[in-house]
Motif scaffolding. Structure first.
Motif, PDB file in Angstrom:
ATOM      1  N   HIS A   1     -13.627   8.532  16.349  1.00  0.00           N
ATOM      2  CA  HIS A   1     -12.305   9.288  15.978  1.00  0.00           C
ATOM      3  C   HIS A   1     -13.432  10.310  14.070  1.00  0.00           C
ATOM      4  O   HIS A   1     -12.512  10.978  13.767  1.00  0.00           O
ATOM      5  N   LEU A   2     -14.144   9.730  13.579  1.00  0.00           N
ATOM      6  CA  LEU A   2     -14.238  10.156  12.250  1.00  0.00           C
ATOM      7  C   LEU A   2     -16.370  10.165  12.219  1.00  0.00           C
ATOM      8  O   LEU A   2     -17.068   8.931  12.818  1.00  0.00           O
TER       9      LEU A   2
ATOM     10  N   HIS B   1      -0.290  10.099  -0.633  1.00  0.00           N
ATOM     11  CA  HIS B   1      -1.595  11.609  -0.663  1.00  0.00           C
ATOM     12  C   HIS B   1      -2.280  11.297  -1.091  1.00  0.00           C
ATOM     13  O   HIS B   1      -1.635  10.927  -2.624  1.00  0.00           O
TER      14      HIS B   1
ATOM     15  N   ASP C   1      -8.638  14.485   0.987  1.00  0.00           N
ATOM     16  CA  ASP C   1      -8.862  14.759   2.396  1.00  0.00           C
ATOM     17  C   ASP C   1      -8.545  14.296   3.265  1.00  0.00           C
ATOM     18  O   ASP C   1      -8.598  14.030   4.346  1.00  0.00           O
ATOM     19  N   SER C   2      -9.851  13.321   3.039  1.00  0.00           N
ATOM     20  CA  SER C   2     -10.324  11.505   4.081  1.00  0.00           C
ATOM     21  C   SER C   2      -8.995  10.962   4.266  1.00  0.00           C
ATOM     22  O   SER C   2      -8.758  10.348   5.452  1.00  0.00           O
TER      23      SER C   2
ATOM     24  N   GLN D   1      -5.849  11.958   3.854  1.00  0.00           N
ATOM     25  CA  GLN D   1      -4.737  12.529   4.254  1.00  0.00           C
ATOM     26  C   GLN D   1      -5.485  12.590   5.425  1.00  0.00           C
ATOM     27  O   GLN D   1      -4.026  12.413   6.940  1.00  0.00           O
ATOM     28  N   ARG D   2      -6.221  12.388   6.213  1.00  0.00           N
ATOM     29  CA  ARG D   2      -6.557  13.095   7.855  1.00  0.00           C
ATOM     30  C   ARG D   2      -6.325  11.463   8.423  1.00  0.00           C
ATOM     31  O   ARG D   2      -6.107  11.292   9.967  1.00  0.00           O
TER      32      ARG D   2
ATOM     33  N   SER E   1      -4.132   8.753   7.911  1.00  0.00           N
ATOM     34  CA  SER E   1      -2.993   8.537   7.825  1.00  0.00           C
ATOM     35  C   SER E   1      -2.600   9.615   8.988  1.00  0.00           C
ATOM     36  O   SER E   1      -1.538   8.485  10.505  1.00  0.00           O
ATOM     37  N   ASP E   2      -3.351  10.850   9.390  1.00  0.00           N
ATOM     38  CA  ASP E   2      -2.883  11.224  11.357  1.00  0.00           C
ATOM     39  C   ASP E   2      -3.456  10.622  11.424  1.00  0.00           C
ATOM     40  O   ASP E   2      -2.921  10.193  13.659  1.00  0.00           O
ATOM     41  N   ILE E   3      -4.951  10.193  11.595  1.00  0.00           N
ATOM     42  CA  ILE E   3      -5.652   9.968  13.076  1.00  0.00           C
ATOM     43  C   ILE E   3      -5.323   8.104  13.247  1.00  0.00           C
ATOM     44  O   ILE E   3      -4.807   7.564  14.810  1.00  0.00           O
TER      45      ILE E   3
ATOM     46  N   ARG F   1      -1.902   7.974  12.891  1.00  0.00           N
ATOM     47  CA  ARG F   1      -0.306   7.594  13.190  1.00  0.00           C
ATOM     48  C   ARG F   1      -0.590   7.929  14.940  1.00  0.00           C
ATOM     49  O   ARG F   1       0.127   7.237  15.801  1.00  0.00           O
ATOM     50  N   LEU F   2      -1.393   8.605  15.496  1.00  0.00           N
ATOM     51  CA  LEU F   2      -1.995   9.053  16.775  1.00  0.00           C
ATOM     52  C   LEU F   2      -2.487   7.883  17.871  1.00  0.00           C
ATOM     53  O   LEU F   2      -2.308   8.017  18.468  1.00  0.00           O
ATOM     54  N   ASN F   3      -3.098   6.942  17.134  1.00  0.00           N
ATOM     55  CA  ASN F   3      -3.700   6.102  17.234  1.00  0.00           C
ATOM     56  C   ASN F   3      -3.544   5.077  17.319  1.00  0.00           C
ATOM     57  O   ASN F   3      -3.750   3.729  17.834  1.00  0.00           O
TER      58      ASN F   3
ATOM     59  N   ASP G   1       4.259   9.121   5.367  1.00  0.00           N
ATOM     60  CA  ASP G   1       3.293   9.496   4.455  1.00  0.00           C
ATOM     61  C   ASP G   1       4.185   9.597   3.281  1.00  0.00           C
ATOM     62  O   ASP G   1       5.095  10.296   3.327  1.00  0.00           O
TER      63      ASP G   1
ATOM     64  N   VAL H   1       4.118  11.641   0.346  1.00  0.00           N
ATOM     65  CA  VAL H   1       3.595  12.732  -0.145  1.00  0.00           C
ATOM     66  C   VAL H   1       3.872  13.064  -1.090  1.00  0.00           C
ATOM     67  O   VAL H   1       4.770  13.921  -2.010  1.00  0.00           O
TER      68      VAL H   1
ATOM     69  N   MET I   1     -12.240  15.447  16.595  1.00  0.00           N
ATOM     70  CA  MET I   1     -12.062  14.513  17.751  1.00  0.00           C
ATOM     71  C   MET I   1     -11.612  14.021  18.582  1.00  0.00           C
ATOM     72  O   MET I   1     -11.224  13.937  19.752  1.00  0.00           O
TER      73      MET I   1
ATOM     74  N   ARG J   1     -10.392  15.268  22.110  1.00  0.00           N
ATOM     75  CA  ARG J   1      -9.332  14.315  23.174  1.00  0.00           C
ATOM     76  C   ARG J   1      -8.603  14.365  24.121  1.00  0.00           C
ATOM     77  O   ARG J   1      -7.954  14.735  25.055  1.00  0.00           O
TER      78      ARG J   1
END
Lengths: 373, 435
Positions: free
Chosen positions: A65-66, A96, A99-100, A102-103, A105-107, A109-111, A119, A121, B377, B381
């Motif tokens: 993922h990273l 928050h 930048d890292s 921040q992302r 958190s997204d990754i 949340r999705l995985n 979040d 913010v 990434m 996917r």
């Protein structure tokens, strides 16, 4: 001291501690990523705030993922999330910052297996009236989000209690830091490192009690005279996840007298106004506290604050502990270094990777630095 | 004294050159990008002479209030792109590294920080700023970068803090950003020493929106098969919507460009001579290799017909209220492509895949841009799962050439194109069988 063992055990195996804690108390556990987390609100909700430190071993899931140019802190936290080893936590909160994160958190949340995900913010600016209002608004939103996630009501009374508890803990941590500078023999850097790390993990009531005991014992301990040639160092940076650093510094003839770390003084610095409305008091602490470089509170405030810190603790030199790929710290390094040099404060740069350079090599570097002080 | 005189003469020279260019441009049927940019930079560089203020501003920053107050906006990121395209990035990055900046930091920032101290680069450095305007809707890096420059030039810095929208736009965010717009206006008033022109900003707002609509129209033409323009052309023509958003020049230029593209469509002219495969690009361009990449893909009859980067400058039009620009700009500037969650970005990517009907997705994993690259990434996917098209991720840097491995990337593009060709062959034989 025997008490240190307790902390060390928690730090060495926090997950076992948390599982046991959960079993015994039935309380929920909320993971968090940085010192901008209003732990008081989590505590007031009856949950245990648990700092996610990540891992630096056997990383392979996070690599899906990273990319390679992501810092080891973010990568390590994601690895733990993906591995399932954090299955005991009931949810996470991502304040928050950079930048890292921040992302991350997204990754996450999705995985990561769905649990509650909040979040937080925060404003990036911390020096304006509108940012202050927004920060208070964000705290109120966090309180509501947490209430619905945990299915509880957070009362003002509970918040006040939490604030009082955290104030006591912070005062004790501050005292302990001061004692460490006075009695480096009684309170080794490594021990203090365990204490502060454990402080972000363990039952906070128990922490308060144990901390009081340690402070009392340390106060009683005979003043160990520092060797006159021992040099006083101050650490600055994001996190320090290498307790070995303290031993290496001590072996090289130095001693850490203070720090400006997210896993250090920035964590406990600042006492909350117990008479103010709770959420405003919590917000105010973040506005007053020394900032993380991902935040903005002026152009030279971090440098000035560091110089002042050096003066206050009569440090002989500063060690920058820069985590590779940490942009906010890397951007601030040249100007702060220049500022220190103008004040005749020597400093050294330690680039931190996942693994420390071999012990001997690092010891030599510290010895060289300490010799010039 | 001698140096001051020579500097002044230089500025007068630049000023006269700009005036002359502007004059001769009036007689040309269509203004070229080069002409417009020359005039723009000469005006910016001779601002001291014309007593205009210069503001450095981030690429996603709220420029309209500056234009309404006759402040000349200058874009260090556009400058970074020029540095990259002229292959001067590596040298300047090295200078920054010698100043103590880590080689892992954004190469735009490194190049610009170095350039300010040596007045180097393709245009001899940017004109000195009277103020700095930083909007963190694109990244946290710009905040640190502008802090560096505010210390260096000792000028006031305004930070427009646009909270990240992981899963939406909250009420408190709306209130916070809106109140900062007022703070921003006061900041400009202080810097200019006069009252803000609310009437003029309405006009500038209209022009800005119109410019964005036209830019969208330009990009839309690539939906035609074959595409009359490629992402590489878009990277070039983008400069105006970034730097002159809110001015009539943009309208004229893009109106002519849309007409030109329509004419190309009518005459069957395509960006890549024999377009067989259509691709989507993600992230900033690799400025030092745009030509090479165009040729490389074109050699496979592949055209990068669209990209997520250039479309970001017309991606939030839906939030702009034409009749209430000042109020609505808060939301429009906060909800831009880079300030939203990875899942929402993936949705926009998929919408582009459908709109431009592409056969593959090329992702530039850009060492300089963490908010754009982390999450890629996952987007890859999601795209593979939702649309089943081949994806290729290439690691590079937008300006710093040292991380670029030409032979390796060349081989990977060849392999990627082979997969696309195979699939297309397969799918066309299926559709033929159906017929």
């Amino acid at each position: 001291m025997e008490k240190f063992t307790e902390f060390k055990n928690i730090v060495t195996d926090p997950y076992t501690y948390c599982r046991k804690y959960k079993e015994e108390t039935g309380n929920k556990i909320v993971g968090f990523t940085c010192s901008y987390t209003p732990e008081e609100i989590i505590y007031a909700a009856g949950a245990l705030p648990f700092r996610l430190f990540g891992t630096d071993e056997g990383i392979h899931r996070a690599d899906m993922h990273l990319q390679s140019y992501c810092c080891s802190l973010v990568r390590g936290i994601l690895e733990e999330g993906l591995s399932g080893r954090l299955d005991f936590i009931n949810g996470v909160v991502f304040p928050h910052t950079c930048d890292s994160i921040q992302r991350l958190s997204d990754i996450w949340r999705l995985n990561v297996t769905p649990k509650f995900h909040i979040d937080l913010v925060l404003p990036v600016k911390l020096n304006t009236t509108s940012a202050r209002q927004y920060l208070i608004d964000v705290m109120e939103k966090f309180k509501k989000d947490l209430e619905s996630a945990l299915g509880v009501k957070i009362t003002d009374a509970a918040l006040s209690d939490a604030i009082k508890l955290y104030n006591q803990i912070r005062k004790l941590m501050m005292k302990l830091y001061t004692l460490r500078a006075q009695k480096p023999e009684t309170l080794k850097g490594r021990d203090l490192h365990s204490i502060i790390k454990a402080a972000m993990i363990m039952d906070r009531q128990l922490l308060l009690k144990t901390l009081s005991d340690i402070v009392e014992q340390t106060q009683k301990a005979p003043a160990s005279k520092m060797k006159p040639e021992t040099k006083k160092l101050l650490l600055t940076g994001g996190i320090c996840s290498h307790p070995d650093i303290y031993d290496i510094i001590e072996n090289a003839g130095g001693v850490v007298v203070w720090d400006d770390l997210c896993t250090g003084s920035r964590y406990f610095e600042g006492i909350l106004d117990e008479k103010a409305p709770p959420l405003e008091a919590i917000a105010q602490r973040y506005l007053d506290r020394d900032i993380c470089p991902a935040k903005h509170a002026g152009l030279t405030d971090r440098g000035e604050s560091l110089v002042q810190m050096v003066r206050q603790h009569q440090a002989d030199g500063v060690v920058f502990m820069l985590l590779k790929f940490c942009d906010p710290h890397a951007f601030d390094y040249p100007y702060i270094k220049e500022m220190l040099e103008r004040e005749n404060i020597p400093c050294m740069l330690l680039d931190m990777e996942e693994q420390l350079p071999a012990g001997g090599q690092l010891q030599t570097r510290f010895e060289t630095f300490i010799q010039i002080l | 004294m001698k140096k001051q005189i020579s500097d002044l003469l230089k500025i007068i020279g630049i000023f006269l050159f700009g005036k002359f260019k502007k004059f001769t441009m009036r007689f040309k049927k269509s203004k070229t990008m080069k002409d417009i940019m020359l005039v723009y930079y000469s005006e910016a560089k001779s601002a001291r002479l014309t007593r205009k203020k210069v503001a450095w501003i981030t690429s996603g920053g709220p420029v309209e209030p500056l234009i309404a107050m006759d402040v000349i906006p200058v874009y260090p990121e556009n400058h970074g792109a020029m540095i990259g395209a002229s292959k001067m990035g590596t040298g300047l990055c090295e200078t920054a590294e010698n100043m103590g900046y880590s080689s892992d930091l954004c190469s735009y920032a490194r190049a610009d920080i170095a350039c300010a101290t040596v007045n180097g680069g393709p245009i001899g450095g940017l004109p000195k700023p009277d103020m700095l305007v930083c909007c963190n809707n694109i990244c946290g890096t710009v905040l640190k970068w502008y802090e560096v420059q505010a210390r260096y030039f000792n000028v006031p810095l305004f930070v427009l803090d646009t909270p990240f929208c992981h899963t939406g736009y909250s009420e408190e965010t709306a209130r916070y950003v809106r109140s900062q717009i007022n703070e921003y206006i006061s900041f400009i008033e202080r810097a200019c020493g006069r009252k803000f022109d609310y009437e003029r900003v309405k006009k500038v707002g209209h022009l800005s929106l119109q410019g964005q609509q036209l830019w969208q129209k330009v990009l839309d033409t690539a939906a035609h098969k074959p595409a009359p323009l490629s992402a590489f052309d878009a990277f070039y023509h983008l400069a105006l919507i970034v730097t002159l958003r809110g001015t009539p020049e943009v309208i004229d230029y893009y109106t002519a460009l849309v007409a030109k593209m329509k004419d190309r469509i009518a005459r069957g002219i395509s960006a890549v001579p024999n377009e067989k495969y259509r691709l989507l690009w993600d992230n900033l361009p690799i400025w030092h290799r745009t030509r090479w990449l165009y040729d490389k893909f074109a050699s496979h009859d592949a055209c990068l017909v669209a990209d997520t980067y250039t479309s970001a400058w017309c991606g939030t039009m839906k939030y702009i209220d034409e009749n209430n620009f000042i109020d609505s700009m808060a939301e429009a500037y906060t909800r831009i492509y880079l300030n939203i969650g990875v899942d929402e970005m993936a949705k926009m990517v998929i919408a582009m895949i459908d709109k431009y009907d592409v056969d593959g997705f090329v992702l530039h994993s850009n060492r300089s841009c963490k908010p754009y690259s982390f999450g890629q990434m996952d987007i890859q996917r999601i795209v593979e799962k939702e649309r089943g098209i081949p994806c290729l991720m290439i690691e590079a840097d937008m300006v710093d050439e040292r991380t670029f491995s030409e032979s390796q990337i060349s081989t990977r593009i060849d392999a990627f194109m082979e997969i696309i060709k195979e699939r297309k062959k397969h799918s066309s034989s299926i559709s033929m069988a159906k017929e």
